[in-house]
Design an enzyme around this catalytic site. Structure first.
Site: not given
Length: 404
Positions: A19, A101, A130, A182
């Protein structure tokens, strides 16, 4: 070119995966050849994930790459305060991705200020949590910076689209169309999504798990880990003083060998849909078992009830990406006042995927064998309970009398 927004320099949260490799050239093409600064946070995902990252970012078109070591700060300033609250999302998930995060977003903003960027970019999809976590942090820390979320802007919709996009531009990538899962790793845990896990009727196969031994294959003899707890923090493992990061790494290694820390959960995402994930949190599972064991000794009924309320609220707050808020500060402060009592020593037994506190002691313990014994004692007059019960149930007695 995007005529609505003029962007000169963007700091991209860069992982080196498919990505973000595609995002770099896409940003240049979409935002009038803007300068791209790649940023990567080292939160303990492993050296193999960072190897060659800078060269890959530059080859993809970034002007520079900042790799920031956040491992120790992540554990000390985010993980330890969170687990002191007891926060567990939906009764099972130990918040591994969620806790990482805010420190990543904060460091990304700091890099943006350092290099004079006017925009921030992330590679989160429009379906996940996210995007909310990152952008919630950006809003609290840098509301003046433009936020770019390519998955909500570009027309690519699949892994194959991204691979074709890179191939057309002769940008190398190690990704392939056959990737099944993932994964997201840090010092606290590793998460697994996708592939066979998208059908909740499928039991996770052995190839899903990468961090822990299959409990069926774990040693037949248990291991015992002794933890020293000070202010609801692990400060020693098996008699050896350790900082938070060292303690976590040590417990990860010990517990993983015994298959400890696996969960399989279908959770409620913030955006409304359900998703299934498998998580491995070996050291964290041991820490939770140890801390809760000492709490059982030292917190009275009302204090423990309050700590559980803090935990429930904190779990949703962290999961929902609201770390940099007054409510978070308040919850952490309330937790710290109780944490001052949580001191002692605990032994955790590791066996075939389970972590069980089997011994515990504390100088602040409210447990008294003299009072709790079923044998003869001279400190508790059982006749006193009668008056207590009459007063405790007085409202019920009056209500019943009124109904006659």
């Amino acid at each position: 070119m995007n005529d609505k927004v003029k962007v000169k320099k963007v700091v991209l949260a860069y992982s080196g995966g498919l990505d973000t490799s595609a995002i770099i050239p896409w940003l240049k093409e979409t935002y009038d050849n803007c300068e791209i600064v790649a940023f990567c946070a080292d939160v303990g995902q492993g050296e193999e994930e960072l190897q060659g990252l800078e060269a890959k970012a530059l080859a993809s078109g970034a002007s520079e790459c900042h790799i920031v070591d956040l491992k120790e700060a992540f554990v000390e300033e985010y993980i330890y305060p969170t687990i002191a609250t007891g926060a567990i999302y939906e009764g099972t998930y130990l918040l591994g991705t969620s806790m990482a995060r805010p420190i990543i977003a904060k460091a990304q903003v700091e890099v943006a200020r350092k290099v004079g960027a006017d925009a921030l970019c992330h590679g989160c999809t429009g379906k996940g949590n996210d995007q909310v976590r990152f952008e919630g942090c950006f809003a609290a820390l840098a509301p003046d910076l433009k936020v770019i979320a390519p998955w909500r802007e570009w027309e690519m919709v699949s892994r194959e689209d991204l691979l074709a996009y890179l191939a057309e531009r002769d940008i190398p990538t190690t990704a392939s169309a056959t990737k099944i899962y993932s994964r997201d790793a840090n010092a606290w845990h590793i998460s697994h999504e996708g592939g066979e896990l998208e059908d909740p009727w499928n039991e996770p196969s052995k190839q899903v798990w990468t961090m822990t031994v299959d409990p069926q294959d774990a040693p037949d003899a248990p291991a015992y880990v002794t933890l020293k707890v000070e202010n609801c923090r692990i400060t020693q493992v098996n008699g050896q003083a350790m900082n938070p990061y060292q303690a976590l790494m040590t417990l990860n290694e010990i517990a993983a060998a015994h298959g400890v820390g696996r969960i399989d959960i279908t959770e409620n995402r913030l955006v409304g849909m359900k998703s299934r994930g498998c998580y491995e949190t070996p050291g964290g599972t041991v820490m939770y078992a140890g801390l809760r064991a000492i709490e059982e000794l030292v917190l009275d009924k009302s204090s423990r009830e309050w700590r559980e309320q803090i935990a429930a609220r904190m779990a949703h707050l962290v999961y929902d990406g609201r770390w940099f808020t007054p409510l978070c500060e308040s919850l952490l402060a309330a937790s710290e006042s109780l944490a001052a009592l949580v001191n002692g020593e605990v032994v955790v037994k590791l066996y075939k995927g389970q972590a069980t506190a089997v011994k515990k002691r504390s100088p602040n313990s409210l447990y008294s064998e003299a009072f709790a014994t079923f044998g003869e004692d001279d400190v508790y007059d059982q006749k006193h309970a009668e008056g207590f019960i009459r007063l405790y149930s007085l409202a019920s007695r009056i209500r019943a009398l009124n109904e006659k």
